[in-house]
Design a protein around this motif. Sequence first.
Motif, PDB file in Angstrom:
ATOM      1  N   LEU A   2       0.866  -1.176   0.000  1.00 27.17           N
ATOM      2  CA  LEU A   2       0.000   0.000   0.000  1.00 27.17           C
ATOM      3  C   LEU A   2       0.905   1.229   0.000  1.00 27.17           C
ATOM      4  O   LEU A   2       1.617   1.476   0.976  1.00 27.17           O
ATOM      5  CB  LEU A   2      -0.885  -0.021   1.256  1.00 27.17           C
ATOM      6  CG  LEU A   2      -1.774   1.197   1.504  1.00 27.17           C
ATOM      7  CD1 LEU A   2      -2.803   1.359   0.384  1.00 27.17           C
ATOM      8  CD2 LEU A   2      -2.489   1.073   2.855  1.00 27.17           C
ATOM      9  N   ASN A   3       0.899   1.958  -1.107  1.00 28.22           N
ATOM     10  CA  ASN A   3       1.751   3.148  -1.225  1.00 28.22           C
ATOM     11  C   ASN A   3       0.878   4.381  -1.404  1.00 28.22           C
ATOM     12  O   ASN A   3       0.154   4.490  -2.393  1.00 28.22           O
ATOM     13  CB  ASN A   3       2.707   2.995  -2.405  1.00 28.22           C
ATOM     14  CG  ASN A   3       3.653   1.833  -2.217  1.00 28.22           C
ATOM     15  OD1 ASN A   3       4.297   1.705  -1.178  1.00 28.22           O
ATOM     16  ND2 ASN A   3       3.712   0.954  -3.208  1.00 28.22           N
ATOM     17  N   ILE A   4       0.960   5.284  -0.426  1.00 30.83           N
ATOM     18  CA  ILE A   4       0.053   6.434  -0.397  1.00 30.83           C
ATOM     19  C   ILE A   4       0.817   7.727  -0.636  1.00 30.83           C
ATOM     20  O   ILE A   4       1.842   7.972   0.014  1.00 30.83           O
ATOM     21  CB  ILE A   4      -0.624   6.528   0.990  1.00 30.83           C
ATOM     22  CG1 ILE A   4      -1.431   5.256   1.272  1.00 30.83           C
ATOM     23  CG2 ILE A   4      -1.504   7.767   1.093  1.00 30.83           C
ATOM     24  CD1 ILE A   4      -1.964   5.188   2.704  1.00 30.83           C
ATOM     25  N   TYR A  25      -2.022   1.006   9.222  1.00 28.51           N
ATOM     26  CA  TYR A  25      -1.729   0.137   8.068  1.00 28.51           C
ATOM     27  C   TYR A  25      -0.287  -0.354   8.068  1.00 28.51           C
ATOM     28  O   TYR A  25       0.137  -0.969   7.087  1.00 28.51           O
ATOM     29  CB  TYR A  25      -2.063   0.860   6.760  1.00 28.51           C
ATOM     30  CG  TYR A  25      -3.533   1.232   6.669  1.00 28.51           C
ATOM     31  CD1 TYR A  25      -4.479   0.287   6.260  1.00 28.51           C
ATOM     32  CD2 TYR A  25      -3.977   2.493   7.026  1.00 28.51           C
ATOM     33  CE1 TYR A  25      -5.830   0.613   6.208  1.00 28.51           C
ATOM     34  CE2 TYR A  25      -5.324   2.831   6.977  1.00 28.51           C
ATOM     35  CZ  TYR A  25      -6.237   1.889   6.568  1.00 28.51           C
ATOM     36  OH  TYR A  25      -7.576   2.201   6.517  1.00 28.51           O
ATOM     37  N   GLY A  81       4.479  -1.042   2.874  1.00 32.53           N
ATOM     38  CA  GLY A  81       4.129   0.084   2.023  1.00 32.53           C
ATOM     39  C   GLY A  81       4.653   1.370   2.624  1.00 32.53           C
ATOM     40  O   GLY A  81       5.219   1.375   3.721  1.00 32.53           O
ATOM     41  N   SER A 109      -0.652   3.456  -4.865  1.00 28.59           N
ATOM     42  CA  SER A 109      -2.002   2.906  -4.773  1.00 28.59           C
ATOM     43  C   SER A 109      -3.043   4.019  -4.828  1.00 28.59           C
ATOM     44  O   SER A 109      -4.097   3.861  -5.431  1.00 28.59           O
ATOM     45  CB  SER A 109      -2.192   2.160  -3.449  1.00 28.59           C
ATOM     46  OG  SER A 109      -1.058   1.405  -3.112  1.00 28.59           O
ATOM     47  N   ILE A 187      -9.201   4.199   1.993  1.00 26.04           N
ATOM     48  CA  ILE A 187      -8.199   3.122   1.854  1.00 26.04           C
ATOM     49  C   ILE A 187      -8.867   1.761   1.939  1.00 26.04           C
ATOM     50  O   ILE A 187      -8.575   0.861   1.148  1.00 26.04           O
ATOM     51  CB  ILE A 187      -7.109   3.270   2.932  1.00 26.04           C
ATOM     52  CG1 ILE A 187      -6.330   4.570   2.692  1.00 26.04           C
ATOM     53  CG2 ILE A 187      -6.164   2.076   2.923  1.00 26.04           C
ATOM     54  CD1 ILE A 187      -5.414   4.953   3.817  1.00 26.04           C
TER      55      ILE A 187
END
Length: 190
Positions: A2-4, A25, A81, A109, A187
């Motif tokens: 998960l890359n924000i 997360y 992530g 993401s 998310i």
Amino acid sequence: MLNIVLFGPPGAGKGTQADFLIKNYNLIHLSTGDILRSEIKEGTTLGLEAKKLMNNGLLVPDDVVIGMIKSQLEKNPTSNGFIFDGFPRTQKQAKELDKLLNKKSTSISVMLSLKVDDQELIKRLLKRGIDSGRADDQNENIITNRINEYNIKTTPLKDYYRLQNKLHEINGIGSVSEIANKLNQIIDNL
Ligand code: ADP
């Protein structure tokens, strides 16, 4: 993974929300502003160069921040992530970030963009200047320069991620927990 990309103008609340997201997360927080401030504190050559720009509200050169992110990604090969906070800030940074993530067989993401009006930003930053002593938060002209840099060089990145269907805009005014809940919802629905 998960890359924000946590996005928004200076003072939008990115750092505050990043603290919740990393816990919820299990992510690694990469803030280019924090990394630059620690370089300044340690008195490195990079820190000395960056300090002049930061204290005038101007962006640090792309190659400098891209290099910092590259080395952080290499240092954390097994992460769940990342939260990118204050990065990318230009088209070049966004493209290089995509390349770096691609090499790790992953990608961004989602972009979570916090929206706050200029008057509220200035109010929050001046208060943070008093509370934290941060040099670039203490003068209204410097704050205005940062908001201008953001409007000219950084806002276009919303289109970059919108075209990839990754942009989510969130009202950044409200209680910290209200906003955190909205981010969690987005998310969880990805
Ligand atoms: P804020 O979002 O409140 O401006 P940051 O800590 O993200 O705070 O950034 C502080 C300063 O650090 C910026 O004004 C800029 O000079 C420099 N900086 C941080 N990240 C970047 C970046 N990705 N590209 C260029 N300069 C950066």
